[in-house]
Design a protein around this motif. Structure first.
Motif, PDB file in Angstrom:
ATOM      1  N   ARG A  72      37.484  36.222  38.286  1.00 33.86           N
ATOM      2  CA  ARG A  72      38.222  37.444  38.633  1.00 33.86           C
ATOM      3  C   ARG A  72      39.135  37.197  39.836  1.00 33.86           C
ATOM      4  O   ARG A  72      40.290  37.627  39.865  1.00 33.86           O
ATOM      5  CB  ARG A  72      37.239  38.580  38.929  1.00 33.86           C
ATOM      6  CG  ARG A  72      37.933  39.917  39.213  1.00 33.86           C
ATOM      7  CD  ARG A  72      36.970  41.083  39.192  1.00 33.86           C
ATOM      8  NE  ARG A  72      35.922  40.956  40.203  1.00 33.86           N
ATOM      9  CZ  ARG A  72      34.642  40.706  39.921  1.00 33.86           C
ATOM     10  NH1 ARG A  72      34.262  40.555  38.661  1.00 33.86           N
ATOM     11  NH2 ARG A  72      33.747  40.612  40.872  1.00 33.86           N
ATOM     12  N   TRP A  73      38.619  36.468  40.834  1.00 36.36           N
ATOM     13  CA  TRP A  73      39.429  36.155  42.016  1.00 36.36           C
ATOM     14  C   TRP A  73      40.621  35.291  41.639  1.00 36.36           C
ATOM     15  O   TRP A  73      41.732  35.512  42.134  1.00 36.36           O
ATOM     16  CB  TRP A  73      38.564  35.427  43.047  1.00 36.36           C
ATOM     17  CG  TRP A  73      39.300  35.040  44.282  1.00 36.36           C
ATOM     18  CD1 TRP A  73      39.480  35.782  45.411  1.00 36.36           C
ATOM     19  CD2 TRP A  73      40.003  33.800  44.508  1.00 36.36           C
ATOM     20  NE1 TRP A  73      40.235  35.092  46.326  1.00 36.36           N
ATOM     21  CE2 TRP A  73      40.571  33.876  45.801  1.00 36.36           C
ATOM     22  CE3 TRP A  73      40.194  32.647  43.747  1.00 36.36           C
ATOM     23  CZ2 TRP A  73      41.319  32.834  46.343  1.00 36.36           C
ATOM     24  CZ3 TRP A  73      40.952  31.605  44.282  1.00 36.36           C
ATOM     25  CH2 TRP A  73      41.501  31.705  45.577  1.00 36.36           C
ATOM     26  N   GLN A  74      40.416  34.307  40.771  1.00 34.42           N
ATOM     27  CA  GLN A  74      41.520  33.436  40.364  1.00 34.42           C
ATOM     28  C   GLN A  74      42.624  34.232  39.675  1.00 34.42           C
ATOM     29  O   GLN A  74      43.812  34.008  39.923  1.00 34.42           O
ATOM     30  CB  GLN A  74      40.996  32.336  39.434  1.00 34.42           C
ATOM     31  CG  GLN A  74      40.132  31.299  40.122  1.00 34.42           C
ATOM     32  CD  GLN A  74      39.545  30.293  39.149  1.00 34.42           C
ATOM     33  OE1 GLN A  74      39.404  30.573  37.951  1.00 34.42           O
ATOM     34  NE2 GLN A  74      39.195  29.114  39.635  1.00 34.42           N
ATOM     35  N   ARG A  75      42.234  35.169  38.816  1.00 32.08           N
ATOM     36  CA  ARG A  75      43.222  35.989  38.124  1.00 32.08           C
ATOM     37  C   ARG A  75      43.966  36.888  39.105  1.00 32.08           C
ATOM     38  O   ARG A  75      45.192  37.040  39.014  1.00 32.08           O
ATOM     39  CB  ARG A  75      42.533  36.824  37.052  1.00 32.08           C
ATOM     40  CG  ARG A  75      42.006  36.000  35.876  1.00 32.08           C
ATOM     41  CD  ARG A  75      41.142  36.841  34.955  1.00 32.08           C
ATOM     42  NE  ARG A  75      40.701  36.067  33.789  1.00 32.08           N
ATOM     43  CZ  ARG A  75      39.820  36.520  32.893  1.00 32.08           C
ATOM     44  NH1 ARG A  75      39.275  37.731  33.040  1.00 32.08           N
ATOM     45  NH2 ARG A  75      39.487  35.772  31.865  1.00 32.08           N
ATOM     46  N   GLN A  76      43.242  37.499  40.025  1.00 31.26           N
ATOM     47  CA  GLN A  76      43.884  38.340  41.037  1.00 31.26           C
ATOM     48  C   GLN A  76      44.864  37.519  41.869  1.00 31.26           C
ATOM     49  O   GLN A  76      45.996  37.950  42.137  1.00 31.26           O
ATOM     50  CB  GLN A  76      42.816  38.955  41.954  1.00 31.26           C
ATOM     51  CG  GLN A  76      41.923  39.988  41.300  1.00 31.26           C
ATOM     52  CD  GLN A  76      40.775  40.366  42.219  1.00 31.26           C
ATOM     53  OE1 GLN A  76      40.184  39.522  42.895  1.00 31.26           O
ATOM     54  NE2 GLN A  76      40.441  41.647  42.238  1.00 31.26           N
ATOM     55  N   TRP A  77      44.427  36.347  42.281  1.00 30.45           N
ATOM     56  CA  TRP A  77      45.236  35.498  43.160  1.00 30.45           C
ATOM     57  C   TRP A  77      46.541  35.112  42.472  1.00 30.45           C
ATOM     58  O   TRP A  77      47.613  35.162  43.078  1.00 30.45           O
ATOM     59  CB  TRP A  77      44.425  34.253  43.518  1.00 30.45           C
ATOM     60  CG  TRP A  77      44.924  33.471  44.685  1.00 30.45           C
ATOM     61  CD1 TRP A  77      44.542  33.602  45.996  1.00 30.45           C
ATOM     62  CD2 TRP A  77      45.888  32.411  44.662  1.00 30.45           C
ATOM     63  NE1 TRP A  77      45.200  32.699  46.781  1.00 30.45           N
ATOM     64  CE2 TRP A  77      46.042  31.942  45.985  1.00 30.45           C
ATOM     65  CE3 TRP A  77      46.630  31.806  43.644  1.00 30.45           C
ATOM     66  CZ2 TRP A  77      46.902  30.915  46.316  1.00 30.45           C
ATOM     67  CZ3 TRP A  77      47.508  30.784  43.982  1.00 30.45           C
ATOM     68  CH2 TRP A  77      47.633  30.349  45.303  1.00 30.45           C
ATOM     69  N   ARG A  78      46.470  34.713  41.209  1.00 32.70           N
ATOM     70  CA  ARG A  78      47.675  34.315  40.475  1.00 32.70           C
ATOM     71  C   ARG A  78      48.647  35.484  40.345  1.00 32.70           C
ATOM     72  O   ARG A  78      49.855  35.332  40.545  1.00 32.70           O
ATOM     73  CB  ARG A  78      47.296  33.804  39.087  1.00 32.70           C
ATOM     74  CG  ARG A  78      46.526  32.491  39.073  1.00 32.70           C
ATOM     75  CD  ARG A  78      46.375  31.981  37.650  1.00 32.70           C
ATOM     76  NE  ARG A  78      45.524  30.797  37.574  1.00 32.70           N
ATOM     77  CZ  ARG A  78      44.253  30.824  37.175  1.00 32.70           C
ATOM     78  NH1 ARG A  78      43.692  31.972  36.800  1.00 32.70           N
ATOM     79  NH2 ARG A  78      43.552  29.712  37.134  1.00 32.70           N
ATOM     80  N   LEU A  79      48.138  36.648  39.976  1.00 34.14           N
ATOM     81  CA  LEU A  79      48.998  37.812  39.787  1.00 34.14           C
ATOM     82  C   LEU A  79      49.665  38.239  41.089  1.00 34.14           C
ATOM     83  O   LEU A  79      50.868  38.529  41.128  1.00 34.14           O
ATOM     84  CB  LEU A  79      48.179  38.976  39.219  1.00 34.14           C
ATOM     85  CG  LEU A  79      47.721  38.832  37.763  1.00 34.14           C
ATOM     86  CD1 LEU A  79      46.672  39.888  37.431  1.00 34.14           C
ATOM     87  CD2 LEU A  79      48.909  38.952  36.816  1.00 34.14           C
ATOM     88  N   GLY A 117      46.633  38.344  51.605  1.00 31.66           N
ATOM     89  CA  GLY A 117      45.816  38.013  52.767  1.00 31.66           C
ATOM     90  C   GLY A 117      44.355  38.390  52.563  1.00 31.66           C
ATOM     91  O   GLY A 117      43.442  37.645  52.940  1.00 31.66           O
ATOM     92  N   TRP A 118      44.131  39.545  51.955  1.00 31.13           N
ATOM     93  CA  TRP A 118      42.768  40.009  51.689  1.00 31.13           C
ATOM     94  C   TRP A 118      42.054  39.067  50.715  1.00 31.13           C
ATOM     95  O   TRP A 118      40.875  38.745  50.893  1.00 31.13           O
ATOM     96  CB  TRP A 118      42.817  41.418  51.119  1.00 31.13           C
ATOM     97  CG  TRP A 118      41.458  42.025  50.853  1.00 31.13           C
ATOM     98  CD1 TRP A 118      40.812  42.096  49.662  1.00 31.13           C
ATOM     99  CD2 TRP A 118      40.592  42.629  51.815  1.00 31.13           C
ATOM    100  NE1 TRP A 118      39.598  42.713  49.808  1.00 31.13           N
ATOM    101  CE2 TRP A 118      39.435  43.056  51.123  1.00 31.13           C
ATOM    102  CE3 TRP A 118      40.680  42.858  53.185  1.00 31.13           C
ATOM    103  CZ2 TRP A 118      38.376  43.696  51.757  1.00 31.13           C
ATOM    104  CZ3 TRP A 118      39.628  43.493  53.815  1.00 31.13           C
ATOM    105  CH2 TRP A 118      38.497  43.902  53.110  1.00 31.13           C
ATOM    106  N   LEU A 119      42.764  38.626  49.696  1.00 32.99           N
ATOM    107  CA  LEU A 119      42.172  37.696  48.736  1.00 32.99           C
ATOM    108  C   LEU A 119      41.815  36.366  49.402  1.00 32.99           C
ATOM    109  O   LEU A 119      40.818  35.726  49.037  1.00 32.99           O
ATOM    110  CB  LEU A 119      43.136  37.448  47.573  1.00 32.99           C
ATOM    111  CG  LEU A 119      43.268  38.591  46.565  1.00 32.99           C
ATOM    112  CD1 LEU A 119      44.435  38.336  45.621  1.00 32.99           C
ATOM    113  CD2 LEU A 119      41.980  38.762  45.772  1.00 32.99           C
ATOM    114  N   GLN A 120      42.620  35.944  50.353  1.00 30.35           N
ATOM    115  CA  GLN A 120      42.318  34.708  51.058  1.00 30.35           C
ATOM    116  C   GLN A 120      41.070  34.863  51.937  1.00 30.35           C
ATOM    117  O   GLN A 120      40.234  33.962  52.015  1.00 30.35           O
ATOM    118  CB  GLN A 120      43.509  34.292  51.926  1.00 30.35           C
ATOM    119  CG  GLN A 120      44.723  33.802  51.144  1.00 30.35           C
ATOM    120  CD  GLN A 120      44.458  32.506  50.396  1.00 30.35           C
ATOM    121  OE1 GLN A 120      44.279  32.506  49.184  1.00 30.35           O
ATOM    122  NE2 GLN A 120      44.408  31.403  51.130  1.00 30.35           N
ATOM    123  N   LEU A 121      40.970  36.012  52.592  1.00 29.65           N
ATOM    124  CA  LEU A 121      39.849  36.233  53.510  1.00 29.65           C
ATOM    125  C   LEU A 121      38.543  36.514  52.776  1.00 29.65           C
ATOM    126  O   LEU A 121      37.468  36.113  53.236  1.00 29.65           O
ATOM    127  CB  LEU A 121      40.178  37.404  54.443  1.00 29.65           C
ATOM    128  CG  LEU A 121      41.300  37.159  55.463  1.00 29.65           C
ATOM    129  CD1 LEU A 121      41.617  38.445  56.209  1.00 29.65           C
ATOM    130  CD2 LEU A 121      40.912  36.050  56.442  1.00 29.65           C
TER     131      LEU A 121
END
Length: 264
Positions: A72-79, A117-121
């Motif tokens: 889920r994180w990978q998909r969010q990050w790409r989008l 930034g939130w996804l990175q943290l």
């Protein structure tokens, strides 16, 4: 944050659909210039509507619990990376090409930056699931490719008319005739006027009235000519405002349009 993005882009798409200016934007301000430019739409749809779709997909992925936290994180990050790259590109176009900014567009850019930034943290411990250098290399390439294709399409490089003898002859005739084409580098309609001539636009008797940008004083040459709007054509001492088709310019300057076309 995705819901906030939906609200912003939904509002922008709505105002673009009805042709009304957005809040905090004057009728002749930067938002209006961006909304009237070729970069405001993609495949006939407002760019804000595409952004709305992106936020909707991010929200759907975020609410889905079928995938693992890492997937889920990978998909969010790409989008979000894709949306952020496109938003940065469009903001740069507004600043460099149109000398304008859109408050709503900047708000959307801020939301995307905050999401990234939130996804990175708050990424899962196992994220990104592979070495960071490889992850960045694999993800950045398709994003850069999308931005490059978007630039080629939106800038009209594929749609610009090739130089024709007739257009080149008319452009030269306009200069010899003494006609003047007053415009500004940030003027959307001026760019549309130049596209009517394709590559022959460089031969037009163009006069830049705002070399310093949108909010700088008009040059003395343009002020002396009584120019108040862009583009303005002055032919035989008479002002003609707005985009004028080459055929009409030919009539106004007594240019034999048909004969020039037959020579091609």
């Amino acid at each position: 944050m995705a819901v906030l993005g939906l609200l912003i882009t939904g509002y922008l798409a709505g105002t673009a659909g009805i042709g009304s200016p957005s809040a905090f934007c004057g009728a002749d301000g930067g938002c209006d210039a961006i909304q009237r430019s070729g970069w405001s739409t993609l495949l006939g749809l407002p760019m804000a509507l595409w952004g709305f779709g992106l936020y909707a997909v991010v929200a759907w992925v975020s609410l889905s619990r079928k995938a693992s936290p890492l997937l889920r994180w990978q998909r969010q990050w790409r989008l979000v990376l894709l949306g952020l790259a496109i938003s940065v590109y469009l903001t740069g176009v507004g600043a460099v090409v149109l000398d304008a900014f859109c408050i709503g567009c900047l708000a959307s850019l801020a939301v995307l930056a905050a999401m990234f930034g939130w996804l990175q943290l708050r990424r899962p411990v196992s994220a990104p699931g592979q070495p960071w250098k490889r992850w960045w290399a694999v993800q950045a390439l398709p994003v850069l490719l999308v931005v490059a294709v978007l630039h080629v399409h939106q800038s009209g490089l594929l749609h610009q008319r090739p130089e024709s003898r007739r257009a080149a002859a008319l452009a030269q005739h306009l200069s010899d005739y003494g006609a003047k084409f007053y415009g500004a580098s940030w003027c959307v309609e001026c760019r549309q006027q130049k596209r009517r001539f394709g590559h022959a636009a460089d031969r037009l008797p163009y006069v830049e009235c705002s070399p310093g940008g949108r909010n700088t004083p008009m040059t003395s040459t343009c002020a002396a000519a009584g120019v108040t709007v862009f583009p303005t054509w002055v032919i035989d001492g008479i002002q003609h405002n707005g985009v004028i088709e080459p055929q009409q310019l030919a009539v106004l300057t007594r240019f034999d349009w048909d004969s020039a076309g037959a020579a091609e």
